[in-house]
Scaffold this motif. Structure first.
Motif, PDB file in Angstrom:
ATOM      1  N   MET A  53       0.846  -1.178   0.000  1.00 17.86           N
ATOM      2  CA  MET A  53       0.000   0.000   0.000  1.00 17.86           C
ATOM      3  C   MET A  53       0.886   1.234   0.000  1.00 17.86           C
ATOM      4  SD  MET A  53      -2.931  -1.096   2.693  1.00 17.86           S
ATOM      5  CE  MET A  53      -3.753  -2.661   2.505  1.00 17.86           C
ATOM      6  N   SER A  54       0.503   2.243  -0.798  1.00 13.15           N
ATOM      7  CA  SER A  54       1.417   3.365  -0.941  1.00 13.15           C
ATOM      8  C   SER A  54       0.723   4.725  -0.928  1.00 13.15           C
ATOM      9  CB  SER A  54       2.202   3.224  -2.249  1.00 13.15           C
ATOM     10  OG  SER A  54       1.319   3.117  -3.343  1.00 13.15           O
ATOM     11  N   TRP A  55      -0.558   4.788  -0.524  1.00 16.80           N
ATOM     12  CA  TRP A  55      -1.269   6.053  -0.449  1.00 16.80           C
ATOM     13  C   TRP A  55      -1.978   6.157   0.896  1.00 16.80           C
ATOM     14  CZ3 TRP A  55      -1.237   9.852  -4.273  1.00 16.80           C
ATOM     15  CH2 TRP A  55      -0.614   9.482  -5.461  1.00 16.80           C
ATOM     16  N   LEU A  56      -1.971   7.367   1.438  1.00 14.24           N
ATOM     17  CA  LEU A  56      -2.616   7.638   2.720  1.00 14.24           C
ATOM     18  C   LEU A  56      -3.634   8.752   2.558  1.00 14.24           C
ATOM     19  CD1 LEU A  56      -2.899   7.582   5.843  1.00 14.24           C
ATOM     20  CD2 LEU A  56      -0.908   9.111   5.930  1.00 14.24           C
ATOM     21  N   VAL A  57      -4.871   8.490   2.994  1.00 11.36           N
ATOM     22  CA  VAL A  57      -5.935   9.494   3.017  1.00 11.36           C
ATOM     23  C   VAL A  57      -6.272   9.764   4.478  1.00 11.36           C
ATOM     24  CG1 VAL A  57      -8.251  10.109   2.255  1.00 11.36           C
ATOM     25  CG2 VAL A  57      -6.856   8.574   0.864  1.00 11.36           C
ATOM     26  N   SER A  58      -6.221  11.025   4.886  1.00 12.53           N
ATOM     27  CA  SER A  58      -6.502  11.379   6.284  1.00 12.53           C
ATOM     28  C   SER A  58      -7.637  12.386   6.357  1.00 12.53           C
ATOM     29  CB  SER A  58      -5.254  11.971   6.951  1.00 12.53           C
ATOM     30  OG  SER A  58      -4.199  11.028   6.961  1.00 12.53           O
ATOM     31  N   LEU A  59      -8.497  12.202   7.353  1.00  8.03           N
ATOM     32  CA  LEU A  59      -9.607  13.119   7.606  1.00  8.03           C
ATOM     33  C   LEU A  59      -9.770  13.289   9.118  1.00  8.03           C
ATOM     34  CD1 LEU A  59     -12.273  11.827   5.066  1.00  8.03           C
ATOM     35  CD2 LEU A  59     -11.427  14.177   5.159  1.00  8.03           C
ATOM     36  N   PRO A  60     -10.155  14.468   9.570  1.00  7.35           N
ATOM     37  CA  PRO A  60     -10.430  14.639  10.995  1.00  7.35           C
ATOM     38  C   PRO A  60     -11.719  13.924  11.368  1.00  7.35           C
ATOM     39  CG  PRO A  60     -11.024  16.613   9.795  1.00  7.35           C
ATOM     40  CD  PRO A  60     -10.351  15.706   8.803  1.00  7.35           C
ATOM     41  N   CYS A  61     -11.811  13.489  12.615  1.00  8.93           N
ATOM     42  CA  CYS A  61     -13.034  12.836  13.081  1.00  8.93           C
ATOM     43  C   CYS A  61     -13.185  13.060  14.574  1.00  8.93           C
ATOM     44  CB  CYS A  61     -13.021  11.334  12.751  1.00  8.93           C
ATOM     45  SG  CYS A  61     -11.753  10.385  13.614  1.00  8.93           S
ATOM     46  N   THR A  62     -14.308  12.654  15.107  1.00  9.49           N
ATOM     47  CA  THR A  62     -14.544  12.746  16.542  1.00  9.49           C
ATOM     48  C   THR A  62     -14.218  11.415  17.196  1.00  9.49           C
ATOM     49  OG1 THR A  62     -16.843  11.997  16.415  1.00  9.49           O
ATOM     50  CG2 THR A  62     -16.432  14.360  16.106  1.00  9.49           C
ATOM     51  N   ARG A  63     -14.147  11.414  18.518  1.00 15.12           N
ATOM     52  CA  ARG A  63     -13.888  10.159  19.230  1.00 15.12           C
ATOM     53  C   ARG A  63     -15.001   9.140  18.983  1.00 15.12           C
ATOM     54  NH1 ARG A  63     -13.174   9.088  25.794  1.00 15.12           N
ATOM     55  NH2 ARG A  63     -13.369   6.830  25.635  1.00 15.12           N
ATOM     56  N   ASP A  64     -16.261   9.593  19.025  1.00 10.20           N
ATOM     57  CA  ASP A  64     -17.376   8.671  18.787  1.00 10.20           C
ATOM     58  C   ASP A  64     -17.286   8.043  17.407  1.00 10.20           C
ATOM     59  OD1 ASP A  64     -18.373   9.147  21.288  1.00 10.20           O
ATOM     60  OD2 ASP A  64     -19.895  10.585  20.634  1.00 10.20           O
ATOM     61  N   GLU A  65     -16.911   8.830  16.409  1.00 11.55           N
ATOM     62  CA  GLU A  65     -16.775   8.296  15.052  1.00 11.55           C
ATOM     63  C   GLU A  65     -15.614   7.314  14.976  1.00 11.55           C
ATOM     64  OE1 GLU A  65     -18.499  12.222  12.630  1.00 11.55           O
ATOM     65  OE2 GLU A  65     -16.356  12.048  13.111  1.00 11.55           O
ATOM     66  N   ALA A  66     -14.526   7.610  15.679  1.00 13.36           N
ATOM     67  CA  ALA A  66     -13.380   6.694  15.697  1.00 13.36           C
ATOM     68  C   ALA A  66     -13.761   5.368  16.336  1.00 13.36           C
ATOM     69  CB  ALA A  66     -12.213   7.338  16.444  1.00 13.36           C
ATOM     70  N   ASP A  69      -5.148  15.284  19.636  1.00 14.67           N
ATOM     71  CA  ASP A  69      -5.035  16.246  20.736  1.00 14.67           C
ATOM     72  C   ASP A  69      -6.067  15.884  21.789  1.00 14.67           C
ATOM     73  OD1 ASP A  69      -5.182  18.448  22.461  1.00 14.67           O
ATOM     74  OD2 ASP A  69      -4.637  19.872  20.880  1.00 14.67           O
ATOM     75  N   GLU A  70      -5.606  15.296  22.911  1.00 17.83           N
ATOM     76  CA  GLU A  70      -6.527  14.841  23.950  1.00 17.83           C
ATOM     77  C   GLU A  70      -7.307  16.000  24.552  1.00 17.83           C
ATOM     78  OE1 GLU A  70      -6.470  12.237  28.108  1.00 17.83           O
ATOM     79  OE2 GLU A  70      -4.608  12.709  27.058  1.00 17.83           O
ATOM     80  N   ALA A  71      -6.618  17.108  24.817  1.00 18.38           N
ATOM     81  CA  ALA A  71      -7.275  18.252  25.453  1.00 18.38           C
ATOM     82  C   ALA A  71      -8.384  18.818  24.567  1.00 18.38           C
ATOM     83  CB  ALA A  71      -6.248  19.330  25.769  1.00 18.38           C
ATOM     84  N   ALA A  72      -8.123  18.866  23.268  1.00 20.93           N
ATOM     85  CA  ALA A  72      -9.106  19.436  22.340  1.00 20.93           C
ATOM     86  C   ALA A  72     -10.097  18.399  21.821  1.00 20.93           C
ATOM     87  CB  ALA A  72      -8.388  20.099  21.161  1.00 20.93           C
ATOM     88  N   GLY A  73      -9.867  17.124  22.165  1.00 25.07           N
ATOM     89  CA  GLY A  73     -10.757  16.068  21.687  1.00 25.07           C
ATOM     90  C   GLY A  73     -10.666  15.834  20.199  1.00 25.07           C
ATOM     91  N   GLN A  74      -9.491  16.051  19.617  1.00 24.35           N
ATOM     92  CA  GLN A  74      -9.310  15.897  18.171  1.00 24.35           C
ATOM     93  C   GLN A  74      -8.791  14.490  17.838  1.00 24.35           C
ATOM     94  OE1 GLN A  74      -6.650  19.050  17.027  1.00 24.35           O
ATOM     95  NE2 GLN A  74      -8.215  20.636  17.182  1.00 24.35           N
ATOM     96  N   TRP A  75      -9.463  13.861  16.898  1.00 28.53           N
ATOM     97  CA  TRP A  75      -9.075  12.532  16.415  1.00 28.53           C
ATOM     98  C   TRP A  75      -8.871  12.598  14.903  1.00 28.53           C
ATOM     99  CZ3 TRP A  75      -9.243   7.564  19.078  1.00 28.53           C
ATOM    100  CH2 TRP A  75      -9.410   7.698  20.461  1.00 28.53           C
ATOM    101  N   GLN A  76      -8.234  11.563  14.363  1.00 26.57           N
ATOM    102  CA  GLN A  76      -7.971  11.517  12.923  1.00 26.57           C
ATOM    103  C   GLN A  76      -8.151  10.107  12.400  1.00 26.57           C
ATOM    104  OE1 GLN A  76      -4.708  13.859  11.150  1.00 26.57           O
ATOM    105  NE2 GLN A  76      -3.873  11.921  10.373  1.00 26.57           N
ATOM    106  N   LEU A  77      -8.739  10.021  11.228  1.00 26.83           N
ATOM    107  CA  LEU A  77      -8.870   8.747  10.519  1.00 26.83           C
ATOM    108  C   LEU A  77      -7.802   8.690   9.436  1.00 26.83           C
ATOM    109  CD1 LEU A  77     -11.973   6.944   9.173  1.00 26.83           C
ATOM    110  CD2 LEU A  77     -10.203   7.622   7.568  1.00 26.83           C
ATOM    111  N   ASP A  78      -7.051   7.586   9.384  1.00 29.11           N
ATOM    112  CA  ASP A  78      -6.046   7.352   8.346  1.00 29.11           C
ATOM    113  C   ASP A  78      -6.436   6.104   7.565  1.00 29.11           C
ATOM    114  OD1 ASP A  78      -4.438   9.504   9.184  1.00 29.11           O
ATOM    115  OD2 ASP A  78      -3.453   8.259  10.687  1.00 29.11           O
ATOM    116  N   ALA A  79      -6.549   6.238   6.245  1.00 25.90           N
ATOM    117  CA  ALA A  79      -6.900   5.111   5.380  1.00 25.90           C
ATOM    118  C   ALA A  79      -5.748   4.861   4.410  1.00 25.90           C
ATOM    119  CB  ALA A  79      -8.191   5.405   4.616  1.00 25.90           C
TER     120      ALA A  79
END
Length: 323
Positions: A1-14, A39-49
């Motif tokens: 695999m050689s491509w990465l797609v990233s999008l922000p998400c919430t904890r519930d979505e993760a 970022d735990e303090a800001a509640g920021q999560w990320q999805l990596d595909a």
């Protein structure tokens, strides 16, 4: 695999993407998906595909549909050097300690503390690396059950994912017969590979792990081995409720079931389904959001009709997908 797609998400979505995701599996360029906290303090999560080819518009739209909070966000698309995706995906999975167990990926193999039981479980197509609260809760509950003096000799892990919980059970009770099953054949192949990595013996006897592709408890090997002293099911609330009669029929009176994969608001519905089958709540663990339930099957005294037998005169202890 050689491509990465990233999008922000919430904890519930993760959390919702921790199990099987049919919408992604149906895509021609089905990705390997990992989520991580930015970022735990800001509640920021990320999805990596991670995908093998340049990501299609259908893939991006499917990812956006799964994480509504990112519908208006522009995805980050990056071409990776050959096999770099492996390193990147593992870096997002931090080691987890639950009870006496320490679960880590290959990228953390040199940082295992002393005095723990370590298992190496890398990210894969199967669920259950230890990083999710449900899996960590089950590990802690297994440790708790062993410290209470329980000594199950016949154990089933239904919906095994990566095999981790079956490995932990076999470590705690090394003479037990253990079988791990999953409805997804890929999970059983992943479990077999993980067993080799972690020196877990495969086989059908005491102190060995048998594997089977099965929907719930529907497999000749599971029926033949039942009733079990301990059944582990870290799946989802819906399947847990549906499987309540089958898991009850597969659990010996006085035996235990460890249930996880449900969220807090689903706990009463799951408990009701199992109380109706003769279980009582013996302990609750896990986290506030993701409870882990230890149930005990009530013993029966006095006259009762004979229960349906699972054993056959000359059963085959394996079929396709079993090891």
């Amino acid at each position: 695999m050689s491509w990465l797609v990233s999008l922000p998400c919430t904890r519930d979505e993760a959390e919702a993407l921790s199990g099987e995701v049919p919408a992604l599996d149906a895509l021609p360029d089905a990705p390997v998906v990992a989520t991580r906290e930015i970022d735990e303090a800001a509640g920021q999560w990320q999805l990596d595909a991670y995908v093998e080819t340049p990501p299609s518009a259908a893939l991006v739209e499917t990812l956006r549909a799964l994480i509504p909070s990112a519908r208006s966000a522009a995805p980050t698309v990056e071409e990776l050097p050959e096999e770099d995706w492996v390193t990147l995906s593992q870096q997002g999975l931090r080691p987890v300690q639950a009870g006496r167990f320490f679960v880590h990926t290959s990228s953390h193999a040199d940082h295992v503390p002393s005095g723990v039981v370590a298992f190496q479980i890398d990210a894969s197509q199967a669920f259950g690396t230890g990083g999710h609260d449900t899996t960590a809760g089950c590990l802690a509950m297994l440790d708790r059950l062993a410290r209470r003096g329980a000594a199950p000799r016949n154990i089933a892990d239904i919906g095994t994912g990566t095999g981790l919980l079956a490995f932990a059970a076999l470590h705690l009770w090394p003479r037990a017969r253990v079988i791990a099953s999953d409805i997804d054949p890929a999970s059983i192949f992943v479990t077999r590979d993980n067993a080799v990595i972690n020196a877990v013996p495969l086989g059908r006897g005491g102190g060995q792990l048998a594997l089977a592709v099965a929907a719930g408890t529907d497999h000749p090997a599971i029926r033949h081995r039942a009733p079990f002293d301990l059944v582990i099911a870290n799946i989802l609330a819906g399947p847990l409720i549906t499987l309540a009669p089958d898991i009850a029929a597969s659990t010996a009176p006085g035996g235990h079931a460890i249930l996880a994969g449900l969220i807090a608001r689903q706990m009463e519905a799951v408990l009701a389904a199992y109380r109706a089958q003769g279980f009582r709540l013996a302990a609750r663990g896990g986290s506030a959001d993701w409870p882990c339930l230890l149930l005990a099957k009530r013993r029966r005294y006095g006259f009762r009709r004979k229960e349906r037998a699972f054993h056959r005169s000359d059963p085959a202890d394996a079929s396709f997908g079993s090891w």
